[in-house]
Design an enzyme around this catalytic site. Sequence first.
Site, mmCIF file in Angstrom:
data_model
loop_
_atom_site.group_PDB
_atom_site.id
_atom_site.type_symbol
_atom_site.label_atom_id
_atom_site.label_comp_id
_atom_site.label_asym_id
_atom_site.label_seq_id
_atom_site.Cartn_x
_atom_site.Cartn_y
_atom_site.Cartn_z
ATOM 1 N N HIS A 175 0.826 -1.203 0.000
ATOM 2 C CA HIS A 175 0.000 0.000 0.000
ATOM 3 C C HIS A 175 0.865 1.260 0.000
ATOM 4 O O HIS A 175 2.004 1.271 0.470
ATOM 5 C CB HIS A 175 -0.914 0.012 1.214
ATOM 6 C CG HIS A 175 -2.075 -0.937 1.104
ATOM 7 N ND1 HIS A 175 -2.978 -0.872 0.068
ATOM 8 C CD2 HIS A 175 -2.488 -1.959 1.907
ATOM 9 C CE1 HIS A 175 -3.901 -1.820 0.228
ATOM 10 N NE2 HIS A 175 -3.629 -2.490 1.337
ATOM 11 N N CYS A 184 -0.042 1.563 -5.713
ATOM 12 C CA CYS A 184 -1.102 2.253 -6.447
ATOM 13 C C CYS A 184 -0.730 3.686 -6.779
ATOM 14 O O CYS A 184 0.096 4.305 -6.120
ATOM 15 C CB CYS A 184 -2.395 2.231 -5.642
ATOM 16 S SG CYS A 184 -2.307 3.153 -4.105
#
Length: 221
Positions: free
Chosen positions: A114, A186
Amino acid sequence: MIAGLVGCSDVAPTGAPSPTQTRSARPTAAPTTPAESPAPTPKPTPTPKPTVSGVVGLAIPAIGVRGVRVVAYSGTADDRAGTRIQDRGPAASPRGPAGGVGPGQIGNFIVTGHRTSHEKPFARLPEVVNGDHILLTVGGTVYDYVVNRTMTISFRKPAEKAQQNAAVPGRPGVKPTHAMITISTCATPEDHAAGNFWSDDLGNPEHRINKIGTLVATRKA
């Protein structure tokens, strides 16, 4: 991961002398050679299963990343199993035919994590540039990869996801000859800034930022 049964014949011998034959005139029968037993069918060699256990420590000195735990699992990048690992804080490393290889092995060592939540291990990954080092510590060994490329992919395009998971990053179907690494996270801030709020059913935004490197050295920790 069969042994044949050899049967015996109970057929009576042929060529017995007639009542008028003497023992000395009895014809001599040619010796018979027993039939060879069929060779046992060789057992198939089992295909080794990918190693899915173990923890790797990851560091990217250029952006202050130290001691990020990388947990291996059997699967593909950013699937449900990998997302569960990332949601607990560590980075995840898929292994097997649909994933990648282990540290130092020929092929693509894939790590996903993440950027904006769950300990944010790769919050600064976009700042990594060519020439920066990615260090993996496994037991008493350090694997030193140097970044040489950035690749952005779309999760809406299966062909681009295949590029991330390829044995040679970005080149599906090409046989690898070097040990490589793909660090993936991401592009949420960039996507949101462009008004792109799409995500898949696991919460993955459309775009992924991938930093790709090649193994240049191995040393003791």
